[in-house]
Design an enzyme around this catalytic site. Structure first.
Site, PDB file in Angstrom:
ATOM      1  CB  CYS A   1      -0.926   0.020   1.212  1.00 13.27           C
ATOM      2  SG  CYS A   1      -2.160  -1.287   1.197  1.00 13.27           S
TER       3      CYS A   1
ATOM      4  CG  HIS B   1       5.778   1.504   1.054  1.00 14.64           C
ATOM      5  ND1 HIS B   1       5.420   0.690   2.109  1.00 14.64           N
ATOM      6  CD2 HIS B   1       5.672   0.742  -0.067  1.00 14.64           C
ATOM      7  CE1 HIS B   1       5.115  -0.510   1.649  1.00 14.64           C
ATOM      8  NE2 HIS B   1       5.261  -0.512   0.331  1.00 14.64           N
ATOM      9  CG  HIS B   2      -0.074   2.459   4.344  1.00 13.60           C
ATOM     10  ND1 HIS B   2      -0.067   2.922   5.640  1.00 13.60           N
ATOM     11  CD2 HIS B   2      -1.359   2.547   3.927  1.00 13.60           C
ATOM     12  CE1 HIS B   2      -1.296   3.269   5.994  1.00 13.60           C
ATOM     13  NE2 HIS B   2      -2.100   3.060   4.973  1.00 13.60           N
ATOM     14  CB  SER B   3       6.089   0.030   5.441  1.00 14.32           C
ATOM     15  OG  SER B   3       6.995   0.696   4.567  1.00 14.32           O
TER      16      SER B   3
ATOM     17  N   GLY C   1       4.326   4.715   7.941  1.00 16.90           N
ATOM     18  CA  GLY C   1       3.399   5.251   8.932  1.00 16.90           C
ATOM     19  C   GLY C   1       1.988   5.198   8.413  1.00 16.90           C
TER      20      GLY C   1
END
Length: 505
Positions: free
Chosen positions: A45, A159-161, A163
């Site tokens: 995501c 990138h969703h990683s 936060g």
């Protein structure tokens, strides 16, 4: 529990990694389980934050500002290392930054025939290309293109990683200042505590006991529906529901700005919240849109008698919403963290809730918002978000990322829409000296063909819609229908108020 809708489409658990490493440190930090979840093949995501500016953007000024603020946050100056597919052991490692690799300024023809379409195509193209994993996982694209509502556009892709959406949006807002006071941070309205009235006595005890019973009952029912949705309870196959593989398809992003004052007028007249109104307006707009689409699918000629509703009866259409379980780090705290390189935990605990949409034709347009209010009021008396958060954490720890991502993907695939509403600044703000005209955040990479995000800013509300164009080929029409539904509901409110006025004889 007060419901605060945040960005949707992410995974359960604490998506934001606690920033325990100082910005200047050279050590490594393991990815949290939820951060690893966002690198799973089915759950890769990204967050997009689109900012329209009232002036042309000076790339040199923006880069200088980033060096003094955002790059001092550890996540924006760390790359991810490790084996993603096999061992799953990954960590954040501080790295030397080359800002020119992250700030992209394409050479654009200033005399474009369709600048709005160009920006949409540009953003859509970004969804086809993954970020370079050998660098910190973010980019900023600066487009000096004059569109219908801005002189230039800035696009953050993160990138969703790194936060969750609420924390990252708060962090980006900490890089802005009030236009009227260049030294002051934005003002974000806080949550209003609904103070409890303890009058004591027998009836107060009975009321408290009844509320506790409802809380327990609603939680049991909601969790049962959550489990059933994972196992077998699917939404109706409709013209807006994505099919297998929708998480990896190219997405298209459009937005529409409406009056926040109109929403507040409805809110005050019907004694509701902003969340109630935007959910009701969305239900009305989606019903209008689906009614038109199904009418076209039926192939009726123009002379045939129109039905009141062309939507299939008993349609099950649900939205997945992420809920903040604790407050985000304040704008001031995030600003201090970047400027002073302080150690600061940031991010949200987030849990899922499922919201059933009322889809169909209503004789009274106010019924859409009344039903939305009833749904949200019931969700406030439920621990659904907390339970789903705890379960997600437990699955991640016991069974690992692969199992957790498979569960999250299956659950989301059985629903139709990702929905969110986030409060923005109440005054005009500037991004490194560039006054902002609108904010339109969104997300992609989750298994939904339709994501709807409401973002307030000053006296405006921006409706950001992300779609799979193979499923929803006309997202502008959907925005038209949502906007028209807002006007219809506002007119109904005005008519109702007029009817209650007693004439003076």
């Amino acid at each position: 529990m007060a419901i605060e809708m945040t960005e949707a489409g992410g995974g359960g658990g604490e998506a934001a990694v606690n920033g325990s490493a100082a910005a200047g440190g050279g050590g490594a930090e393991k990815l949290s389980p939820a951060a690893r979840l966002f690198h799973a093949p089915r759950f890769n995501c990204y967050i997009l934050a689109i900012m329209g500016c009232k002036t042309r953007i000076n790339p040199g000024v923006v880069k200088a500002g980033l060096e003094e603020t955002l790059l001092k946050h550890p996540r924006f100056s760390s790359k991810m290392v490790g084996d993603i597919k096999r061992s799953g052991k990954m960590k954040w490692v501080q790295t030397k930054m080359n800002l020119d690799e992250h700030v992209i300024v394409p050479d654009v023809d200033p005399d474009l025939d369709t600048p709005d379409r160009f920006v949409e195509d540009y953003i859509s193209y970004l969804t086809k290309t993954p970020l370079d994993m050998s660098r910190p996982l973010w980019e900023l694209h600066l487009l000096n293109v004059k569109t219908s509502d801005a002189e230039a556009v800035a696009i953050f892709r993160i990138h969703h990683s790194m936060g969750d959406g609420a924390s990252l949006m708060s962090l980006l807002l900490a890089c802005t200042r009030k236009t009227a006071d260049p030294e002051a941070l934005p003002t974000i309205p806080g949550k209003k505590s609904a103070g409890t009235q303890n009058s004591g006595g027998f009836w107060w005890f009975i009321l408290a006991l009844w509320s506790m019973f409802r809380l327990i009952w609603n939680t049991i029912v909601d969790f049962s529906v959550f489990v059933a949705t994972y196992c077998f309870l699917k939404d109706t196959e409709s013209l807006v529901k994505g099919g297998p593989g929708v998480a990896k398809t190219t997405k298209r992003f459009v937005h529409r700005t409406v009056s926040l004052d109109d929403i507040k007028l409805i809110k005050s007249a019907l004694n509701m919240t902003i969340n109630d109104v935007v959910l009701g307006v969305t239900q009305a707009g989606l019903s209008r849109y689906l009614n038109r689409r199904y009418e076209g699918e039926s192939g009726k000629d123009q002379n045939s008698k129109k039905k009141k509703s062309n939507i299939p009866k008993n349609m099950r259409l649900r939205a997945t919403v992420l809920i903040n379980l604790r407050p985000t780090a304040g704008i001031q705290a995030l600003s201090d963290m970047m400027v002073k390189k302080s150690k600061c935990k940031w991010g949200n605990w987030i849990g899922y809730i499922l919201i059933p949409f009322s889809i169909g034709s209503e004789d009274d347009p106010l019924e859409y918002v009344r039903k939305a209010k009833a749904t949200i009021d019931r969700k406030k008396l439920s621990l659904e978000a907390i339970i789903t958060f705890v379960c997600a954490e437990l699955v991640l720890k016991l069974f690992g990322v692969k199992v957790a991502s498979a569960i999250a993907h299956r659950f989301l695939s059985n629903t139709t829409v990702a929905f969110s509403n986030v409060i923005g600044p109440v005054e005009e703000i500037s991004f490194y000296g560039h006054p902002i005209a609108f904010l339109a955040p969104s997300v992609y990479g989750h298994p939904h063909a339709l994501t709807i995000h409401f973002q307030s800013y000053v006296n405006k509300m921006t409706i950001a819609v992300a779609v799979d164009p193979d499923v929803i080929p006309d997202p502008h029409q959907l925005c038209d229908d949502i906007e028209e539904s807002l006007k219809t509901i506002k007119a109904a409110v005005s008519e109702k108020e007029l009817a209650t006025v007693v004439p003076i004889v």
